[in-house]
Design a protein around this motif. Sequence first.
Motif, short mmCIF file in Angstrom:
data_model
loop_
_atom_site.label_atom_id
_atom_site.label_comp_id
_atom_site.label_asym_id
_atom_site.label_seq_id
_atom_site.Cartn_x
_atom_site.Cartn_y
_atom_site.Cartn_z
N ASP A 85 0.86 -1.09 0.09
CA ASP A 85 -0.12 -0.06 -0.01
C ASP A 85 0.73 1.23 0.02
O ASP A 85 0.46 2.19 -0.56
N VAL A 86 1.82 1.11 0.58
CA VAL A 86 2.81 2.23 0.65
C VAL A 86 3.50 2.49 -0.78
O VAL A 86 3.37 3.49 -1.39
N THR A 87 3.94 1.35 -1.39
CA THR A 87 4.39 1.68 -2.79
C THR A 87 3.11 2.34 -3.72
O THR A 87 3.38 2.99 -4.55
N SER A 88 2.04 1.67 -3.62
CA SER A 88 1.11 2.50 -4.63
C SER A 88 0.66 3.83 -4.09
O SER A 88 0.48 4.58 -4.97
N ARG A 89 0.67 4.14 -2.88
CA ARG A 89 0.59 5.44 -2.58
C ARG A 89 1.74 6.52 -3.00
O ARG A 89 1.68 7.48 -3.61
N LEU A 90 2.90 6.01 -3.01
CA LEU A 90 3.96 6.72 -3.57
C LEU A 90 4.05 6.62 -5.21
O LEU A 90 4.30 8.01 -5.52
N GLN A 91 3.56 5.76 -5.67
CA GLN A 91 3.36 5.90 -7.49
C GLN A 91 2.29 6.90 -7.46
O GLN A 91 2.39 7.62 -8.47
N ALA A 92 1.23 6.86 -6.84
CA ALA A 92 0.02 7.78 -6.98
C ALA A 92 0.50 9.36 -6.67
O ALA A 92 0.04 10.13 -7.45
N ALA A 93 1.36 9.45 -5.76
CA ALA A 93 1.88 10.67 -5.19
C ALA A 93 2.67 11.16 -6.37
O ALA A 93 2.55 12.65 -6.74
N ALA A 94 3.58 10.32 -6.92
CA ALA A 94 4.37 11.00 -7.79
C ALA A 94 3.91 11.35 -9.10
O ALA A 94 3.93 12.34 -9.76
N VAL A 95 2.71 10.80 -9.54
CA VAL A 95 1.79 10.99 -10.53
C VAL A 95 1.18 12.61 -10.33
O VAL A 95 1.00 13.20 -11.09
N THR A 96 0.50 12.49 -9.14
CA THR A 96 -0.20 13.76 -8.80
C THR A 96 1.00 14.69 -8.79
O THR A 96 0.44 15.70 -9.18
N ALA A 97 2.01 14.79 -8.16
CA ALA A 97 2.87 15.70 -8.30
C ALA A 97 3.29 16.17 -9.81
O ALA A 97 3.51 17.40 -9.82
N CYS A 98 3.69 15.10 -10.65
CA CYS A 98 3.78 15.59 -11.98
C CYS A 98 2.66 16.32 -12.72
O CYS A 98 2.84 17.20 -13.38
N ARG A 99 1.69 15.69 -12.40
CA ARG A 99 0.45 16.41 -12.95
C ARG A 99 0.25 17.95 -12.27
O ARG A 99 -0.31 18.97 -12.98
N ALA A 100 0.54 17.94 -10.94
CA ALA A 100 0.03 19.26 -10.33
C ALA A 100 1.19 20.00 -10.87
O ALA A 100 0.93 21.54 -11.11
N LEU A 101 2.47 19.92 -11.23
CA LEU A 101 3.32 20.91 -11.83
C LEU A 101 3.29 21.01 -13.32
O LEU A 101 3.93 22.07 -13.85
N GLY A 102 2.58 19.79 -13.95
CA GLY A 102 2.30 19.96 -15.56
C GLY A 102 3.28 19.50 -16.25
O GLY A 102 3.66 20.09 -17.27
N CYS A 103 4.09 18.55 -15.51
CA CYS A 103 5.25 17.95 -16.22
C CYS A 103 4.83 17.18 -17.59
O CYS A 103 3.74 16.80 -17.65
N ARG A 104 5.89 17.03 -18.51
CA ARG A 104 5.76 16.39 -19.72
C ARG A 104 6.97 15.34 -19.75
O ARG A 104 7.90 15.62 -19.46
N GLY A 105 6.81 14.33 -20.40
CA GLY A 105 7.91 13.35 -20.84
C GLY A 105 8.03 12.47 -19.50
O GLY A 105 7.35 12.12 -18.79
N ALA A 106 9.33 12.53 -19.14
CA ALA A 106 9.70 11.62 -18.01
C ALA A 106 10.24 12.60 -16.86
O ALA A 106 10.69 13.68 -17.22
N ALA A 107 9.88 12.43 -15.81
CA ALA A 107 10.09 12.97 -14.55
C ALA A 107 10.53 11.93 -13.60
O ALA A 107 10.43 10.81 -13.69
N ARG A 108 11.20 12.35 -12.46
CA ARG A 108 11.58 11.37 -11.35
C ARG A 108 11.23 12.37 -9.95
O ARG A 108 11.57 13.64 -9.69
N VAL A 109 10.41 11.77 -9.17
CA VAL A 109 9.96 12.37 -7.84
C VAL A 109 10.65 11.65 -6.69
O VAL A 109 10.42 10.28 -6.74
N ASP A 110 11.47 12.56 -5.83
CA ASP A 110 11.96 12.09 -4.67
C ASP A 110 11.14 12.07 -3.48
O ASP A 110 10.42 13.02 -3.35
N PHE A 111 11.15 10.93 -2.64
CA PHE A 111 10.40 11.16 -1.05
C PHE A 111 11.38 10.42 -0.28
O PHE A 111 12.13 9.75 -0.45
N ILE A 112 10.76 10.90 1.12
CA ILE A 112 11.23 10.09 2.26
C ILE A 112 10.01 9.57 2.66
O ILE A 112 9.08 10.29 2.99
N VAL A 113 10.09 8.16 3.07
CA VAL A 113 8.89 7.75 3.75
C VAL A 113 9.14 7.32 5.22
O VAL A 113 10.38 6.53 5.45
#
Length: 309
Positions: free
Chosen positions: A233-261
């Motif tokens: 569940d942590v993995t899927s929340r991370l993946q969802a948060a990464a996609v939300t972050a990219c959408r929020a910023l309006g990213c295109r193509g490839a991006a990489r989102v760093d987190f601390i859990v």
Amino acid sequence: MSQSENLHDKRIVVLMGGLSAERDISLRTGSAVLRALQERGLNAAGLDVGRDLPARLIELGTEVAFIALHGRFGEDGTVQGLLELLRIPYTGSGVLASSVAMNKLVAKQVLLHHGVATPGFAVYRRGDDLDAFVAGQTAYPLVSKPAREGSTIGVSIVRDPQQLRAGLEEALRFDDLVLVEEFIAGAEVTVGVLGDQPLPVIQVVPKGGFYDFQSKYTPGQTEYLLPAPLPADVTSRLQAAAVTACRALGCRGAARVDFIVRDAELFCLEVNTIPGMTETSLLPKAAGAVGISFGDLVLRILADAGLDK
Ligand SMILES: Nc1ncnc2c1ncn2[C@@H]1O[C@H](COP(=O)(O)OP(=O)(O)O)[C@@H](O)[C@H]1O
Ligand SMILES: [Mg+2]
């Protein structure tokens, strides 16, 4: 650029090097990308970016720019703006997303607005009363970092007011704007995003404890756990948060989102709009885990090239 347009007809120029503190890393990313394009038989050339960039782009007959620059004057929207003006389609995020992501303060404000948690923080601007700022910080450890750098340049973990002063001074060498964040002790992970698809989560375990410049780029200095050994569940929340972050910023193509859990709680550190693409970088590793080779990854990023609409 639409997927159907034939890249074999296009003159592709890989922009690398440049003027930022991450110049050397960019040269490594750029060379790996250029090699991959040439191995696929594409009409690609490399260009070390300097102040003569507009003239050189025209001289090389650039039809698509593959941006392999990191940091200032490359990842921050400036080169993207120039390419917009020249009407040359380019890879990755557009002007606004690039510049917002590059500024960790503005990015945090956007992320928070979209429900993506980030470490608590204070802002120091050059010229602010240093004594008052330091006196205002009571809970240590803290992390001080320039708002607009990468590769852990100018980042310090500080444990007392004296170290905080030194950390602020170090960060001020690179930027007038410094973020001082709550230090989050937890597992450091990164999530690649390709278009709107998250890649497998990678946990980074630096041998020295701190994921600094050396741990990032010296082979053997960091252990990479792929997939990260986290509850599903942590993995899927991370993946969802990464996609939300990219959408929020309006990213295109490839991006990489760093987190601390920390105990199943996610803290987003930043969104990288031009992730490292050396053969050993994190985004290619994550892509490789789902069967996307380095060459395929480069082609997918290229296929998403375009201009702001
Ligand atoms: N708030 C924080 N808590 C704990 N570690 C941090 C924090 N902020 C940064 N770090 C450490 O510093 C590294 C670099 O910070 P980051 O914000 O990702 O900047 P950069 O753009 O330089 O990669 C991170 O990978 C992490 O190891
Ligand atoms: Mg980072």
